[in-house]
Write an enzyme that holds these catalytic residues in place. Structure first.
Site, PDB file in Angstrom:
ATOM      1  N   GLU A   1       0.881  -1.163   0.000  1.00 14.73           N
ATOM      2  CA  GLU A   1       0.000   0.000   0.000  1.00 14.73           C
ATOM      3  C   GLU A   1       0.922   1.218   0.000  1.00 14.73           C
ATOM      4  OE1 GLU A   1      -2.699   0.292   3.337  1.00 14.73           O
ATOM      5  OE2 GLU A   1      -3.453   2.199   2.562  1.00 14.73           O
TER       6      GLU A   1
ATOM      7  N   ARG B   1       5.479 -13.167   9.276  1.00  8.47           N
ATOM      8  CA  ARG B   1       6.202 -11.939   8.979  1.00  8.47           C
ATOM      9  C   ARG B   1       7.517 -11.909   9.720  1.00  8.47           C
ATOM     10  NH1 ARG B   1       4.099  -6.717   9.459  1.00  8.47           N
ATOM     11  NH2 ARG B   1       2.235  -7.373   8.404  1.00  8.47           N
TER      12      ARG B   1
ATOM     13  N   LYS C   1       4.360   0.729  10.157  1.00  6.30           N
ATOM     14  CA  LYS C   1       4.480   1.966   9.374  1.00  6.30           C
ATOM     15  C   LYS C   1       4.024   3.168  10.192  1.00  6.30           C
ATOM     16  CE  LYS C   1       3.578   0.113   4.806  1.00  6.30           C
ATOM     17  NZ  LYS C   1       2.465   0.023   3.859  1.00  6.30           N
TER      18      LYS C   1
HETATM   19  P1  ATP Z   1       0.077  -1.717   6.925  1.00  3.04           P
HETATM   20  O1  ATP Z   1      -0.855  -2.731   6.288  1.00  3.04           O
HETATM   21  O2  ATP Z   1       0.019  -1.647   8.403  1.00  3.04           O
HETATM   22  O3  ATP Z   1       0.072  -0.401   6.269  1.00  3.04           O
HETATM   23  P2  ATP Z   1       2.118  -3.455   5.948  1.00  3.04           P
HETATM   24  O4  ATP Z   1       3.504  -3.541   6.473  1.00  3.04           O
HETATM   25  O5  ATP Z   1       1.260  -4.641   5.950  1.00  3.04           O
HETATM   26  O6  ATP Z   1       1.517  -2.250   6.706  1.00  3.04           O
HETATM   27  P3  ATP Z   1       1.784  -3.343   3.096  1.00  3.04           P
HETATM   28  O7  ATP Z   1       2.136  -2.237   2.173  1.00  3.04           O
HETATM   29  O8  ATP Z   1       0.383  -3.807   3.134  1.00  3.04           O
HETATM   30  O9  ATP Z   1       2.223  -2.861   4.502  1.00  3.04           O
HETATM   31  O10 ATP Z   1       2.757  -4.561   2.841  1.00  3.04           O
HETATM   32  C1  ATP Z   1       3.018  -5.084   1.561  1.00  3.04           C
HETATM   33  C2  ATP Z   1       3.365  -6.533   1.671  1.00  3.04           C
HETATM   34  O11 ATP Z   1       4.485  -6.732   2.514  1.00  3.04           O
HETATM   35  C3  ATP Z   1       2.229  -7.328   2.256  1.00  3.04           C
HETATM   36  O12 ATP Z   1       2.023  -8.476   1.473  1.00  3.04           O
HETATM   37  C4  ATP Z   1       2.700  -7.680   3.633  1.00  3.04           C
HETATM   38  O13 ATP Z   1       2.178  -8.902   4.047  1.00  3.04           O
HETATM   39  C5  ATP Z   1       4.217  -7.732   3.464  1.00  3.04           C
HETATM   40  N1  ATP Z   1       4.886  -7.423   4.732  1.00  3.04           N
HETATM   41  C6  ATP Z   1       4.702  -6.349   5.505  1.00  3.04           C
HETATM   42  N2  ATP Z   1       5.430  -6.420   6.633  1.00  3.04           N
HETATM   43  C7  ATP Z   1       6.119  -7.587   6.570  1.00  3.04           C
HETATM   44  C8  ATP Z   1       7.043  -8.247   7.436  1.00  3.04           C
HETATM   45  N3  ATP Z   1       7.423  -7.705   8.598  1.00  3.04           N
HETATM   46  N4  ATP Z   1       7.541  -9.441   7.046  1.00  3.04           N
HETATM   47  C9  ATP Z   1       7.165  -9.977   5.868  1.00  3.04           C
HETATM   48  N5  ATP Z   1       6.310  -9.415   5.017  1.00  3.04           N
HETATM   49  C10 ATP Z   1       5.772  -8.230   5.350  1.00  3.04           C
END
Ligand code: ATP
Ligand code: MG
Length: 554
Positions: free
Chosen positions: A36, A261, A271
């Site tokens: 996102e 994760r 974030k």
């Molecule tokens: P938020 O949804 O809180 O804004 P997010 O870290 O999930 O934050 P996204 O932009 O949705 O942000 O993440 C993009 C991809 O990265 C998603 O598929 C998510 O599952 C993966 N991702 C995010 N954080 C991690 C992590 N710590 N380890 C592995 N994959 C991650």
């Protein structure tokens, strides 16, 4: 555990894909990385990128970069561009497959209408509080909305009016009509569309209703023909909902696979928290070299290959994975040890005068750029009778095991002579300000003729030739292993995470280009800051120390 002991693991996702190809369930592999655009990417995202792009590459498939931009309030083009840069920096290429959930807004709208017409979606006009109260809990079923049995015609009419901007934010939502008593809360008539009079970074003011992430994500995968939709474990409970939409709409079904994760010690990855660190100036920006963001790591001098190696080494599993920050730092050291040119710089100078060396003489000392890789050649370092050495390479009253300088002791100057400390000069406060030493002039590149052993080697620079440079000594941003455990994670910030000093560097380093990384011998790896260096005035960021200074503290 040191990184070399960690197995390079195969993983369960690779196994699933192999089986799907062998059984003929799938003919090809299509994955995607779906950020996102509401912040910069961090090391956790790198794990996801390496898995998705890595598997696609391995199976000769393709990986898309798709921005899931369903929340206009938090999203921005700045983030889109930064994310593209980061993925490229990591060494991956999405080719023609740059996509945006917002590209599918028309299709998603059409699908919403289709579900209304099938009696499987309705416009709910409860307030947010009412909806929350009627949702039930994990142990109690929810209650049907009083609007749940609206006619198809009324729903179509209201949804159209929602789209046309006739209602204020929050007055209605479109919900899927599934089951308010479902044990999985995600199936209790989840919202599909909400009213949001907000400007979207790509669609501008075309829409004032936006699909929920859960109504966009699975269909985005479906539209793109994603075969293996790899995501983190928190989406496991959403899978039945994605499958419900796919099945009800009767469209291509991707297979969702969840993995744990990455959690990294001494780091936060939310974030929201990273944004707070930036907005409230706890760090200098998203690319502050202490940040766990990819822009921060890049600026600090972490090579992309080190980040990729790290992601490979930590493996992919389903169990909560906590990795020690030292594993990442070891990957950085391993990589830089191979590639970084050696240089000498003194961070905390102590003057040394060589009393038996002519004051007007300057000697060119041939010094290898990399002791293990002679093919990288030499550079010339000037030697004179006045040098700087590191203050802590001298001890007035050294213990037995200290092999550096002390009164009457000998040490070798890197690539140059063996010297002996004959006299210690102090100021009025008793501070050592100078050492007067004599050099054994027969020991340039030679062992002492009489066979005596001199164990220690220290680095040095010629005082007359030394260039003064700014050095930023970065350390971990947090001093607690799990900052999220602290009552307020801000209280876990390491007050010593940045120290700015002036150092004396060997000549030549002034010409170093932004982004170039060196090993300052015996000190650490340092990279020329890409933001604040100017021509002839490099600022050096400490990328990583030579050894893990935190290991012994634990
Ligand atoms: P938020 O949804 O809180 O804004 P997010 O870290 O999930 O934050 P996204 O932009 O949705 O942000 O993440 C993009 C991809 O990265 C998603 O598929 C998510 O599952 C993966 N991702 C995010 N954080 C991690 C992590 N710590 N380890 C592995 N994959 C991650
Ligand atoms: Mg997310």
């Amino acid at each position: 555990m040191s990184t070399s002991e960690l197995p390079v693991s195969s993983n369960f996702i690779r196994t699933i894909i192999t089986e799907d190809l062998e059984s003929g369930k799938r003919q090809q592999v299509v994955t995607r990385f779906p950020p996102e655009p509401n912040g910069y990417l961090h090391i956790g995202h790198a794990k996801s990128i390496c898995i998705n792009f890595g598997l696609a590459e391995e199976f000769k498939g393709r990986c898309h970069l798709r921005f899931d931009d369903t929340n206009p309030v938090k999203e921005d083009d700045e983030y889109v561009e930064a994310i593209k840069d980061d993925v490229r920096w990591l060494g991956f290429d999405w080719g023609e497959h740059l996509h945006f959930a917002s590209d599918y807004f028309d299709q998603l709208y059409a699908w919403a209408v289709q579900l209304i017409k099938a009696g499987q979606a309705y416009v709910d006009s409860q307030s947010a509080e009412e909806m929350r109260a009627n949702r039930g809990t994990l142990t109690e079923p929810g209650k049907d909305s009083p609007y749940r049995e609206r006619s198809i015609e009324e729903n179509l009419d209201l949804f159209e009016k929602m789209k046309n901007g006739e209602f204020p934010d929050g007055s209605h939502v479109l919900r899927a009509k599934i089951d308010m008593a479902a044990p999985n809360m995600n199936l209790r008539d989840p919202a599909m569309y909400r009213i949001l009079h907000a400007h979207h970074h790509r669609t501008g003011d075309k829409w004032c209703i936006y699909p929920m992430y859960d109504f966009a994500h699975g269909q985005g995968d479906s539209i793109e023909g994603v075969t293996h939709s790899i995501c983190t474990l928190e989406f496991e409970d959403h899978r039945p909902l994605y499958e419900w939409f796919i099945k009800t709409l009767d469209i291509f079904a991707p297979q969702q696979i969840e993995f744990a994760r990455l959690n990294l010690s001494y780091t936060v990855m939310s974030k929201r928290k990273l944004l707070q660190l930036v907005r409230e100036n706890y760090v200098s920006g998203w690319d502050d070299p202490r940040m766990p963001t990819l822009v921060g790591m890049r600026r600090r001098g972490y090579p992309a290959a080190a980040v990729r190696n790290f992601c490979e080494r930590i493996g992919v599993g389903k169990g909560a994975s906590w990795i020690d920050l030292s594993v990442l730092e070891d990957c950085v050291r391993e990589q830089l040890n191979e590639t970084a040119y050696r240089r000498m710089a003194v961070l905390d100078p102590l003057k040394v005068t060589i009393t038996n060396y002519p004051a007007d003489q300057v000697e060119d000392i041939q010094s290898p750029n990399h002791p293990q890789q002679p093919e990288l050649g030499n550079r010339v370092v000037p030697f004179t009778n006045e040098l700087y050495i590191e203050r802590d390479d001298f001890m007035e009253d050294p213990p037995k095991k200290f092999f550096r300088l002390g009164p009457g002791r000998e040490v070798r100057l890197r690539n140059a002579y063996i010297i002996r400390c004959d006299e210690v000069i102090k100021d009025e406060q008793g501070q050592v300000i100078e050492l007067r030493c004599s050099a054994d002039l027969d020991t340039l590149g030679e062992a002492p003729a009489d066979g005596r052993k001199v164990k220690g080697i220290i680095h040095w620079v010629s005082a007359r030739h030394a260039e003064e440079v700014e050095v930023r000594l970065y350390d971990r941003l947090f001093s607690q292993e799990n900052p999220d455990k602290a009552e307020n994670y801000l209280s876990a910030l390491n007050p010593q995470s940045l120290q700015i000093i002036r150092a004396y560097a060997e000549p030549g380093l002034l010409a170093a280009a932004a982004g170039e990384t060196f090993q300052f011998e015996r000190v650490g790896y340092f990279c020329v800051d890409s933001r604040e260096s100017q021509a002839g005035q490099p600022v050096f960021n400490r990328t990583v120390t030579l050894r893990d200074a935190w290991a012994k503290l634990k």
